[in-house]
Motif scaffolding. Structure first.
Motif, PDB file in Angstrom:
ATOM      1  N   PHE A   1       0.824  -1.205   0.000  1.00  0.00           N
ATOM      2  CA  PHE A   1       0.000   0.000   0.000  1.00  0.00           C
ATOM      3  C   PHE A   1       0.863   1.263   0.000  1.00  0.00           C
ATOM      4  CE2 PHE A   1      -1.875   3.355   2.662  1.00  0.00           C
ATOM      5  CZ  PHE A   1      -2.984   3.689   1.902  1.00  0.00           C
ATOM      6  N   LEU A   2       1.910   1.276   0.809  1.00  0.00           N
ATOM      7  CA  LEU A   2       2.792   2.448   0.857  1.00  0.00           C
ATOM      8  C   LEU A   2       3.507   2.652  -0.474  1.00  0.00           C
ATOM      9  CD1 LEU A   2       4.386   2.028   4.417  1.00  0.00           C
ATOM     10  CD2 LEU A   2       2.611   3.648   3.706  1.00  0.00           C
ATOM     11  N   ALA A   3       3.910   1.555  -1.105  1.00  0.00           N
ATOM     12  CA  ALA A   3       4.579   1.680  -2.400  1.00  0.00           C
ATOM     13  C   ALA A   3       3.654   2.237  -3.474  1.00  0.00           C
ATOM     14  CB  ALA A   3       5.130   0.321  -2.828  1.00  0.00           C
ATOM     15  N   LEU A   4       2.353   1.967  -3.356  1.00  0.00           N
ATOM     16  CA  LEU A   4       1.399   2.455  -4.350  1.00  0.00           C
ATOM     17  C   LEU A   4       0.965   3.892  -4.083  1.00  0.00           C
ATOM     18  CD1 LEU A   4      -0.887  -0.694  -4.691  1.00  0.00           C
ATOM     19  CD2 LEU A   4       0.832   0.115  -6.316  1.00  0.00           C
TER      20      LEU A   4
ATOM     21  N   PRO B   1      12.330   6.503   2.824  1.00  0.00           N
ATOM     22  CA  PRO B   1      12.771   7.499   3.821  1.00  0.00           C
ATOM     23  C   PRO B   1      11.815   7.638   4.998  1.00  0.00           C
ATOM     24  CG  PRO B   1      13.086   8.342   1.590  1.00  0.00           C
ATOM     25  CD  PRO B   1      12.311   7.075   1.456  1.00  0.00           C
ATOM     26  N   GLY B   2      10.528   7.559   4.744  1.00  0.00           N
ATOM     27  CA  GLY B   2       9.583   7.623   5.847  1.00  0.00           C
ATOM     28  C   GLY B   2       9.717   6.434   6.780  1.00  0.00           C
ATOM     29  N   LEU B   3       9.895   5.235   6.199  1.00  0.00           N
ATOM     30  CA  LEU B   3      10.103   4.054   7.023  1.00  0.00           C
ATOM     31  C   LEU B   3      11.402   4.154   7.812  1.00  0.00           C
ATOM     32  CD1 LEU B   3       9.019   1.286   4.480  1.00  0.00           C
ATOM     33  CD2 LEU B   3       7.756   2.046   6.491  1.00  0.00           C
ATOM     34  N   ALA B   4      12.453   4.685   7.156  1.00  0.00           N
ATOM     35  CA  ALA B   4      13.733   4.842   7.851  1.00  0.00           C
ATOM     36  C   ALA B   4      13.603   5.793   9.033  1.00  0.00           C
ATOM     37  CB  ALA B   4      14.794   5.344   6.873  1.00  0.00           C
ATOM     38  N   ALA B   5      12.845   6.869   8.863  1.00  0.00           N
ATOM     39  CA  ALA B   5      12.633   7.800   9.976  1.00  0.00           C
ATOM     40  C   ALA B   5      11.859   7.129  11.101  1.00  0.00           C
ATOM     41  CB  ALA B   5      11.897   9.040   9.472  1.00  0.00           C
ATOM     42  N   GLU B   6      10.855   6.342  10.755  1.00  0.00           N
ATOM     43  CA  GLU B   6      10.075   5.641  11.776  1.00  0.00           C
ATOM     44  C   GLU B   6      10.949   4.663  12.551  1.00  0.00           C
ATOM     45  OE1 GLU B   6       6.359   2.444  12.042  1.00  0.00           O
ATOM     46  OE2 GLU B   6       6.845   3.433  10.140  1.00  0.00           O
ATOM     47  N   TYR B   7      11.762   3.880  11.853  1.00  0.00           N
ATOM     48  CA  TYR B   7      12.593   2.892  12.525  1.00  0.00           C
ATOM     49  C   TYR B   7      13.702   3.553  13.345  1.00  0.00           C
ATOM     50  CZ  TYR B   7      10.194  -0.310   9.356  1.00  0.00           C
ATOM     51  OH  TYR B   7       9.232  -1.016   8.674  1.00  0.00           O
ATOM     52  N   SER B   8      14.188   4.697  12.885  1.00  0.00           N
ATOM     53  CA  SER B   8      15.184   5.430  13.677  1.00  0.00           C
ATOM     54  C   SER B   8      14.596   5.888  15.002  1.00  0.00           C
ATOM     55  CB  SER B   8      15.706   6.636  12.883  1.00  0.00           C
ATOM     56  OG  SER B   8      16.342   6.222  11.693  1.00  0.00           O
ATOM     57  N   LEU B   9      13.341   6.351  14.970  1.00  0.00           N
ATOM     58  CA  LEU B   9      12.687   6.759  16.209  1.00  0.00           C
ATOM     59  C   LEU B   9      12.482   5.567  17.141  1.00  0.00           C
ATOM     60  CD1 LEU B   9      10.028   9.281  14.850  1.00  0.00           C
ATOM     61  CD2 LEU B   9      12.124   9.809  16.114  1.00  0.00           C
ATOM     62  N   LEU B  10      12.167   4.396  16.583  1.00  0.00           N
ATOM     63  CA  LEU B  10      12.003   3.207  17.410  1.00  0.00           C
ATOM     64  C   LEU B  10      13.308   2.809  18.093  1.00  0.00           C
ATOM     65  CD1 LEU B  10       9.718   0.954  15.157  1.00  0.00           C
ATOM     66  CD2 LEU B  10       9.071   2.178  17.230  1.00  0.00           C
ATOM     67  N   ALA B  11      14.415   3.038  17.404  1.00  0.00           N
ATOM     68  CA  ALA B  11      15.718   2.662  17.955  1.00  0.00           C
ATOM     69  C   ALA B  11      16.298   3.723  18.882  1.00  0.00           C
ATOM     70  CB  ALA B  11      16.705   2.389  16.820  1.00  0.00           C
TER      71      ALA B  11
ATOM     72  N   ALA C   1      19.009   0.423  12.246  1.00  0.00           N
ATOM     73  CA  ALA C   1      17.544   0.423  12.259  1.00  0.00           C
ATOM     74  C   ALA C   1      16.992   1.151  11.048  1.00  0.00           C
ATOM     75  CB  ALA C   1      17.038   1.065  13.545  1.00  0.00           C
ATOM     76  N   ALA C   2      17.600   2.280  10.685  1.00  0.00           N
ATOM     77  CA  ALA C   2      17.142   3.010   9.501  1.00  0.00           C
ATOM     78  C   ALA C   2      17.380   2.208   8.221  1.00  0.00           C
ATOM     79  CB  ALA C   2      17.853   4.356   9.422  1.00  0.00           C
ATOM     80  N   ALA C   3      18.485   1.463   8.173  1.00  0.00           N
ATOM     81  CA  ALA C   3      18.793   0.687   6.968  1.00  0.00           C
ATOM     82  C   ALA C   3      17.807  -0.447   6.738  1.00  0.00           C
ATOM     83  CB  ALA C   3      20.216   0.128   7.062  1.00  0.00           C
ATOM     84  N   VAL C   4      17.102  -0.868   7.773  1.00  0.00           N
ATOM     85  CA  VAL C   4      16.119  -1.940   7.634  1.00  0.00           C
ATOM     86  C   VAL C   4      15.020  -1.550   6.650  1.00  0.00           C
ATOM     87  CG1 VAL C   4      14.302  -3.163   8.895  1.00  0.00           C
ATOM     88  CG2 VAL C   4      16.574  -2.950   9.886  1.00  0.00           C
ATOM     89  N   ALA C   5      14.760  -0.251   6.498  1.00  0.00           N
ATOM     90  CA  ALA C   5      13.689   0.208   5.606  1.00  0.00           C
ATOM     91  C   ALA C   5      13.907  -0.242   4.166  1.00  0.00           C
ATOM     92  CB  ALA C   5      13.579   1.728   5.666  1.00  0.00           C
ATOM     93  N   TRP C   6      15.138  -0.547   3.794  1.00  0.00           N
ATOM     94  CA  TRP C   6      15.418  -0.946   2.411  1.00  0.00           C
ATOM     95  C   TRP C   6      15.421  -2.458   2.226  1.00  0.00           C
ATOM     96  CZ3 TRP C   6      16.771   3.738   4.225  1.00  0.00           C
ATOM     97  CH2 TRP C   6      16.590   4.828   3.385  1.00  0.00           C
ATOM     98  N   LEU C   7      15.081  -3.203   3.273  1.00  0.00           N
ATOM     99  CA  LEU C   7      14.953  -4.644   3.115  1.00  0.00           C
ATOM    100  C   LEU C   7      13.656  -4.970   2.385  1.00  0.00           C
ATOM    101  CD1 LEU C   7      16.076  -6.028   6.602  1.00  0.00           C
ATOM    102  CD2 LEU C   7      17.376  -6.015   4.474  1.00  0.00           C
ATOM    103  N   PRO C   8      13.649  -6.009   1.562  1.00  0.00           N
ATOM    104  CA  PRO C   8      12.401  -6.385   0.877  1.00  0.00           C
ATOM    105  C   PRO C   8      11.436  -7.048   1.838  1.00  0.00           C
ATOM    106  CG  PRO C   8      14.141  -7.959   0.367  1.00  0.00           C
ATOM    107  CD  PRO C   8      14.788  -6.861   1.164  1.00  0.00           C
ATOM    108  N   ALA C   9      10.179  -6.996   1.485  1.00  0.00           N
ATOM    109  CA  ALA C   9       9.154  -7.642   2.301  1.00  0.00           C
ATOM    110  C   ALA C   9       9.240  -9.147   2.137  1.00  0.00           C
ATOM    111  CB  ALA C   9       7.769  -7.139   1.901  1.00  0.00           C
ATOM    112  N   ALA C  10       8.829  -9.869   3.151  1.00  0.00           N
ATOM    113  CA  ALA C  10       8.783 -11.327   3.069  1.00  0.00           C
ATOM    114  C   ALA C  10       7.695 -11.729   2.089  1.00  0.00           C
ATOM    115  CB  ALA C  10       8.516 -11.934   4.436  1.00  0.00           C
ATOM    116  N   THR C  11       8.021 -12.622   1.196  1.00  0.00           N
ATOM    117  CA  THR C  11       7.069 -13.066   0.171  1.00  0.00           C
ATOM    118  C   THR C  11       6.836 -14.557   0.311  1.00  0.00           C
ATOM    119  OG1 THR C  11       8.873 -13.384  -1.418  1.00  0.00           O
ATOM    120  CG2 THR C  11       7.731 -11.266  -1.451  1.00  0.00           C
ATOM    121  N   ALA C  12       5.619 -14.947   0.050  1.00  0.00           N
ATOM    122  CA  ALA C  12       5.287 -16.378   0.066  1.00  0.00           C
ATOM    123  C   ALA C  12       5.549 -16.965  -1.299  1.00  0.00           C
ATOM    124  CB  ALA C  12       3.817 -16.585   0.447  1.00  0.00           C
ATOM    125  N   GLY C  13       6.122 -18.150  -1.313  1.00  0.00           N
ATOM    126  CA  GLY C  13       6.399 -18.813  -2.567  1.00  0.00           C
ATOM    127  C   GLY C  13       5.139 -19.301  -3.244  1.00  0.00           C
TER     128      GLY C  13
END
Length: 319
Positions: free
Chosen positions: A77-80, A87-97, A120-132
């Motif tokens: 949803f965020l990607a669409l 960057p928004g996710l990175a800011a959120e995760y930085s605040l969590l850390a 923590a901020a770098a985690v924002a660039w990890l791909p989402a878990a996908t089901a095979g």
């Protein structure tokens, strides 16, 4: 994403989390906050007290954030809806850390503190878990009705089990090694019950909340018993003996039952369920201090989760 977009995203996330916490209830929030806060503060203080162990905090925080990030249901949803959501996710995760980083700074650990926020901020660039796809999925050792365990098996859970069994055998001369391996196996199961299944999956089978809960708890205890049997055998053959092993297995069964109940106590809110499960783990570990007050708290939490999970699922009942 510009600064204004990042701020708007953070405000939206704050409103969503605030609404979920209000649903949790102020007294549950206070109880969970105190338990989790004390446990995390003690763990951080222990790690930050020594220069070597302080470097364990950044990867631990990053792994915690990454486990939640990869299971987020709103990444598509965020990607669409946002041109650049990272960057928004990175800011959120930085605040969590930030709390962990501040705890490290209080001990003068500048390097680990900065690395904690950066990872923590770098985690924002990890791909989402996908089901095979169905054609590429391996045949599971677990029955499909125990879908949490099927998912865990496909994510390499059995590899971790084999490693813990090896550690247990290697440390069989002591009671602590096999016991910690058994507790670690239980803690590895927590993420399996952290993500609620879609409600249409319940709609087809949920005619009795009590029967559904008995099934989920029953399958969880069955497969935990089967997988923990080799670990328990090694533990019983050491200084702990059969009595100590039986006591630890009973404790694990109670905690696992509460983890399953917590998943449905706030269904379908994943955040609230995960907060409740974190509280369950903290309360469960607290009774190891031999304080009878924690045992009473554990019993109260068990009865409360049993009542609330059944009441919550009654809203999705299908007759």
């Amino acid at each position: 994403m510009g600064r204004a977009e990042v701020q708007a995203y953070l405000r939206l996330r704050a409103r969503v989390v605030g609404r979920q916490l209000r649903e949790l209830g102020w007294w549950r929030l206070v109880a969970l906050g105190l338990l989790l806060g004390l446990a995390l503060a003690r763990a951080l203080a222990t790690a930050a007290a020594r220069p070597a162990t302080s470097w364990l905090v950044p990867p631990a925080v990053a792994l915690f954030v990454a486990s939640g990030h990869r299971r987020r249901a709103d990444l598509t949803f965020l990607a669409l809806t946002m041109p650049q959501p990272r960057p928004g996710l990175a800011a959120e995760y930085s605040l969590l850390a930030t709390p962990a980083a501040l705890a490290l700074l209080a001990w003068g650990r500048w390097g680990p503190a900065l690395l904690t926020v950066a990872l923590a901020a770098a985690v924002a660039w990890l791909p989402a878990a996908t089901a095979g796809t169905g054609s590429s999925r391996r045949r599971s050792l677990f029955r499909s009705v125990a879908f949490e365990w099927v998912s865990g098996g496909r994510r390499g859970l059995l590899v971790a089990w084999a490693g813990l069994l090896g550690v247990s055998v290697y440390t069989r001369a002591t009671a602590a090694g096999p016991a910690l391996a058994l507790v670690a196996w239980l803690l590895l199961l927590v993420p399996l019950y952290g993500t609620p299944e879609p409600w249409p999956q319940l709609l087809a089978v949920l005619r009795s909340p009590a029967a559904w809960l008995r099934g989920r708890v029953g399958w969880g205890l069955l497969y935990f018993g089967l997988t923990s049997a080799p670990l328990a055998w090694v533990l019983a053959g050491g200084p702990a003996g059969w009595a100590g092993t039986a006591g630890l297995l009973a404790w694990c069964a109670v905690v696992l039952t509460m983890l399953v109940l917590a998943k449905y106590a706030f269904y379908p809110q994943a955040l609230l369920a995960q907060l409740a499960q974190a509280g369950v783990v903290v309360v469960g570990l607290s009774i190891l201090s031999n304080n009878p007050a924690y045992l009473a708290l554990l019993v109260a939490c068990l009865l409360g989760l049993l009542w609330k999970s059944s009441r919550r699922l009654s809203h999705f009942r299908h007759d």
